[in-house]
Enzyme design. Structure first.
Site, PDB file in Angstrom:
ATOM      1  N   ALA A  61      41.847  80.255  22.401  1.00 35.36           N
ATOM      2  CA  ALA A  61      42.183  81.564  21.835  1.00 35.36           C
ATOM      3  C   ALA A  61      41.193  81.913  20.736  1.00 35.36           C
ATOM      4  O   ALA A  61      40.566  81.026  20.153  1.00 35.36           O
ATOM      5  CB  ALA A  61      43.594  81.520  21.256  1.00 35.36           C
ATOM      6  N   GLY A 100      43.583  77.379  24.990  1.00 30.24           N
ATOM      7  CA  GLY A 100      43.679  78.409  26.023  1.00 30.24           C
ATOM      8  C   GLY A 100      42.604  78.237  27.085  1.00 30.24           C
ATOM      9  O   GLY A 100      42.799  78.648  28.238  1.00 30.24           O
ATOM     10  N   GLU A 103      44.048  75.876  29.444  1.00 31.67           N
ATOM     11  CA  GLU A 103      45.152  76.548  30.156  1.00 31.67           C
ATOM     12  C   GLU A 103      44.597  77.481  31.240  1.00 31.67           C
ATOM     13  O   GLU A 103      45.156  77.579  32.335  1.00 31.67           O
ATOM     14  CB  GLU A 103      46.022  77.325  29.160  1.00 31.67           C
ATOM     15  CG  GLU A 103      46.821  76.372  28.265  1.00 31.67           C
ATOM     16  CD  GLU A 103      47.647  77.104  27.234  1.00 31.67           C
ATOM     17  OE1 GLU A 103      47.030  77.798  26.394  1.00 31.67           O
ATOM     18  OE2 GLU A 103      48.875  76.992  27.251  1.00 31.67           O
ATOM     19  N   GLU A 123      46.446  72.769  20.173  1.00 24.93           N
ATOM     20  CA  GLU A 123      47.230  73.781  19.448  1.00 24.93           C
ATOM     21  C   GLU A 123      48.124  73.164  18.375  1.00 24.93           C
ATOM     22  O   GLU A 123      48.357  73.768  17.332  1.00 24.93           O
ATOM     23  CB  GLU A 123      48.109  74.571  20.423  1.00 24.93           C
ATOM     24  CG  GLU A 123      47.368  75.567  21.279  1.00 24.93           C
ATOM     25  CD  GLU A 123      46.719  74.967  22.522  1.00 24.93           C
ATOM     26  OE1 GLU A 123      46.647  73.728  22.634  1.00 24.93           O
ATOM     27  OE2 GLU A 123      46.289  75.744  23.389  1.00 24.93           O
TER      28      GLU A 123
END
Ligand code: NAD
Length: 719
Positions: A61, A100, A103, A123
């Site tokens: 992110a 992310g 992911e 995270e």
């Protein structure tokens, strides 16, 4: 942004473009959506590869977007769309696939990684959980225990481990994109049913409750009050026990709770603070971006005791040649063995050959004549250190930087012993020096910008977070520690026990309470310093003056314990008792309780009931107040410096950001009000008198921490 190209006729390649790590900003997400649409709509395209530019797949992110009104397409539907695509999508992972980024890769049907790539879901270290399906897809792919371990620790894995775990399908040493395209061609048109991770059942161990109970216990113990690791376990549990869609709902709910918690803010602040300290400046105008370090190839360490050995290991492991000097023959023999053992253990852990040949030992200081930088680590004795600096100044080749590992002695006084005081700086390591991440780089009045820059650079070369600080007694860390320790002693005088104080501080999140920490580091260390500066009174001194120094309240409790040779763990007795000298398990000691009662009776002190809040308020606010004084004096350039030092060197819980961040979270006016209250009750304790910078900040409306620098007037040296 994302770039689209067609390769080998039928492979659509989407390249993420957002330097430096291709973070998933709104523009990148929009780019992926648009390029996926294009790839899926072009009939010639039979498969898709997603990669990142400049050798990095994706760092996750865009942390700068946190806390803002997020625009652009959301990540979860984007990943779902990739996974449900009718054409195979292959992630070509070079460099990093983190957060992310991983992911996103888990939403692809296949993952090819370069052998040097690193993957992970970090995270948790930002107070969050992988909130784009990571907690639901990873356990389905690699089993619950393996996913729990990775998600709750945030650990990065190598490509080889990722292959072993089943996170990636293939590892290559060649050009990752070429390999991924080849792979994409080979799987075009094949069934994707087994490769849509979210549609697969989560492997379910028969004893699922027991697995999660054990994991939760372990995580809670390690978390010290941090919420994110606990939420990570809960989210993975949802993967194991609920259908995917419900698991995702649970993930979202838990993520939201974390996102709005103060902890995530604290951890994100701390993340940026660690970077901010690298952009150092001094009141004299030296700065990180204008000061050029000088290369250091050979270094010397003087004094191979506890610290010198660790420093030698840290330097050698980073590839520097080290001349290690120790004058005491017995110590030298032990140090050779000790350093070699540490180097071998470290090398085994890292899977590299030990750097034994990097270290040359000598019992003569003359051996340092040819080095670029010296780190002195002899006893904390000013006269001894002065003599060594005089010798070094005469012996070393011109331009050699002369550094001291003193815990708090005056750098300028040492510099004054040398012909070139501009070459002298403090390099204050923390024990064990080859493990602890913190280095305080202490500039004196005459330290040159190049000397500071070189010490800072050596710090990062050996894997430390280096913080540049000014010269005053105790520098930043130990200076702040003093009022904190002092309050803990006063609380004992007033009726508390070491167990009570430690319990409160450990519940707050400190790695160790103040008394357990003091037993570990040795009570004699501070005692020697206090003796040297004339604070330790002769035994005969009784009556009211026993507890007063220079008109202020003083607690001789630590001195009295040292007189009984209760130095802590090393003697098997301190604030606690241990089963033997060197023992680790602290047990309450009835002797100590009796001693405290007798002490109070002797000094006419009446024990009262002390509640948890008072312990916290007095210890923490005294510490924070000193932090404001340090800022006011210009010893630290900003609150981030203090916070990083306190988290990395003194066990302050990361999820509380650091003492200065915590003060902002509590509310500066509350900190001020509490300090005023306690100072009124204890007018003989100057450390409880609110510092004028704190008053000034409150008067300016308690600005957020990133605005404090504007209120702190131009810093100036205290010396
Ligand atoms: P130590 O007592 O373990 O070791 C000091 C070593 O210096 C001994 O081996 C001694 O023989 C050697 N020595 C004395 N005079 C010497 C000389 N003239 N030439 C060469 N060697 C000489 O001490 P330590 O705990 O390693 O502390 C060293 C320094 O580091 C001190 O200034 C201390 O304040 C500082 N420090 C200590 C810690 C800690 O936790 N121990 C942490 C940070 C900084």
């Amino acid at each position: 942004m994302a770039l689209y190209t067609r390769v080998s006729g039928s492979v659509g390649v989407i390249t993420l473009q957002n330097p430096p790590v291709n973070a998933l900003s709104a523009a990148v997400r929009q780019g992926i959506v648009d390029m996926m649409d294009r790839a899926l709509s072009e009939p010639e395209v039979k498969s898709v590869v997603i990669c990142g530019q400049n050798g990095k797949f994706c760092g996750g992110a865009d942390i700068k977007e946190f806390g803002t009104n997020m625009s652009g397409p959301a990540l979860i539907p984007l990943i779902d769309r990739i996974e449900s695509a009718a054409k195979p999508v292959v992630a070509a992972i070079e460099g990093i696939a983190l957060g992310g980024g991983l992911e996103l890769a888990l939403g692809c049907h296949y993952r090819i990684a370069h052998s040097k790539a690193k993957l992970g879901l970090p995270e948790v270290s930002l107070g969050l959980l992988p909130g784009a399906g990571g907690t639901q897809r990873l356990p389905r792919l690699i089993s619950i225990p393996a996913a729990l371990e990775l998600i709750t620790t945030g650990r990065h894995v190598t490509a080889a481990e990722a292959l072993q775990l089943g996170i990636v399908d293939k590892v290559t040493d060649r050009n990752t994109l070429d390999e991924a395209v080849k792979f994409a061609l080979s799987v075009a048109g094949k069934s994707l049913d087994l490769h849509r991770i979210s549609t697969n059942p989560c492997p379910h161990p028969p004893d699922v409750d027991a697995v999660f109970e054990t994991a939760m216990q372990r995580v809670r113990q390690r978390a010290r009050g941090a919420l994110a690791p606990v939420a990570c376990v809960q989210a993975v549990r949802a993967a194991a026990t609920l259908p995917y869609a419900h698991g995702m709902e649970r993930e979202r709910e838990l993520f939201k709770g974390l996102f709005t918690s103060g902890q995530a803010r604290a951890l994100q602040y701390y993340f940026f603070a660690q970077r901010a300290v690298g952009r150092w400046s001094t009141p004299g105008g030296a700065r990180w971006d204008t000061s050029k370090p000088r290369p250091v190839r050979r270094a010397a360490v003087i004094g191979l005791g506890t610290m010198g050995r660790g420093i030698t290991v840290a330097l050698a492991q980073a590839g520097l040649s080290v001349v290690a000097v120790e004058t005491n023959e017995k110590q030298l023999t032990e140090a050779k063995q000790g350093v070699s053992d540490m180097l071998e253990r470290g090398a085994r852990r890292r899977g590299v050959p030990p750097a034994l040949d990097k270290v040359i030992y000598s019992h003569k200081i003359q051996a340092v004549a040819d080095v670029d930088l010296v780190i002195e680590a002899v006893f904390e004795d000013m006269e001894l250190k002065k003599a060594i600096f005089q010798q070094l100044s005469a012996l070393c080749k011109p331009g050699t930087f002369l550094c001291t590992n003193t815990s708090g002695l005056d750098i300028d006084e040492l510099a004054a012993q040398t012909q070139n005081p501009e070459l002298v700086v403090g390099m204050h390591f923390f024990a064990p020096a080859h493990v602890m991440k913190l280095l305080e780089v202490v500039y004196g009045q005459k330290s040159s910008p190049q000397a500071v820059a070189t010490a800072m650079q050596i710090g990062s070369k050996i894997g430390k977070v280096s913080v540049a600080v000014g010269n005053c007694r105790g520098f930043v860390g130990n200076r702040i520690l003093k009022p904190y320790l002092e309050q803990a002693f006063f609380l004992l005088e007033e009726g508390a026990t070491p167990e009570l104080v430690d319990k409160v501080l450990e519940e707050f999140g400190f790695a160790m309470g103040v008394f357990r920490m003091s037993d570990l580091s040795g009570l004699d260390v501070g005692w020697r310093v206090r003796k040297a500066i004339g604070l330790v009174a002769p035994e005969a001194l009784t009556g009211p003056y026993a507890r007063v120094r220079e008109g202020h309240r003083y607690s001789p409790l630590g001195d009295l314990l040292c007189e009984q040779v209760r130095f802590g763990q090393k003697t098997g007795r301190g604030w606690y008792q241990y089963d033997k000298p060197g023992g680790r398990v602290a047990k309450p000691d009835p002797w100590l309780h009796r001693f405290l009662e007798e002490y109070r009776a002797q000094h006419g002190l009446v024990a009262r009931r002390i509640d948890h809040q008072e312990v916290l308020d007095r210890c923490l606010y005294a510490l924070i107040n000193e932090g404001f004084r340090i800022l006011e004096d210009g010893i630290a350039a900003g609150p981030e410096d203090i916070d990083v030092i306190y988290v990395l060197g003194y066990g302050w819980p990361q999820h509380r950001g650091g003492p200065m961040f915590y003060a902002g979270m509590v509310g500066l006016n509350k900190v001020l009000e509490r300090l005023e209250h306690y100072h009124q009750v204890h007018p003989d304790v100057p450390n409880l008198q609110p510092c004028s910078l704190l008053r000034k900040l409150v008067a300016s409306g308690s600005p957020p921490i990133n605005k404090w620098r504007e209120v702190i007037k131009k810093p100036h040296s205290q010396l």
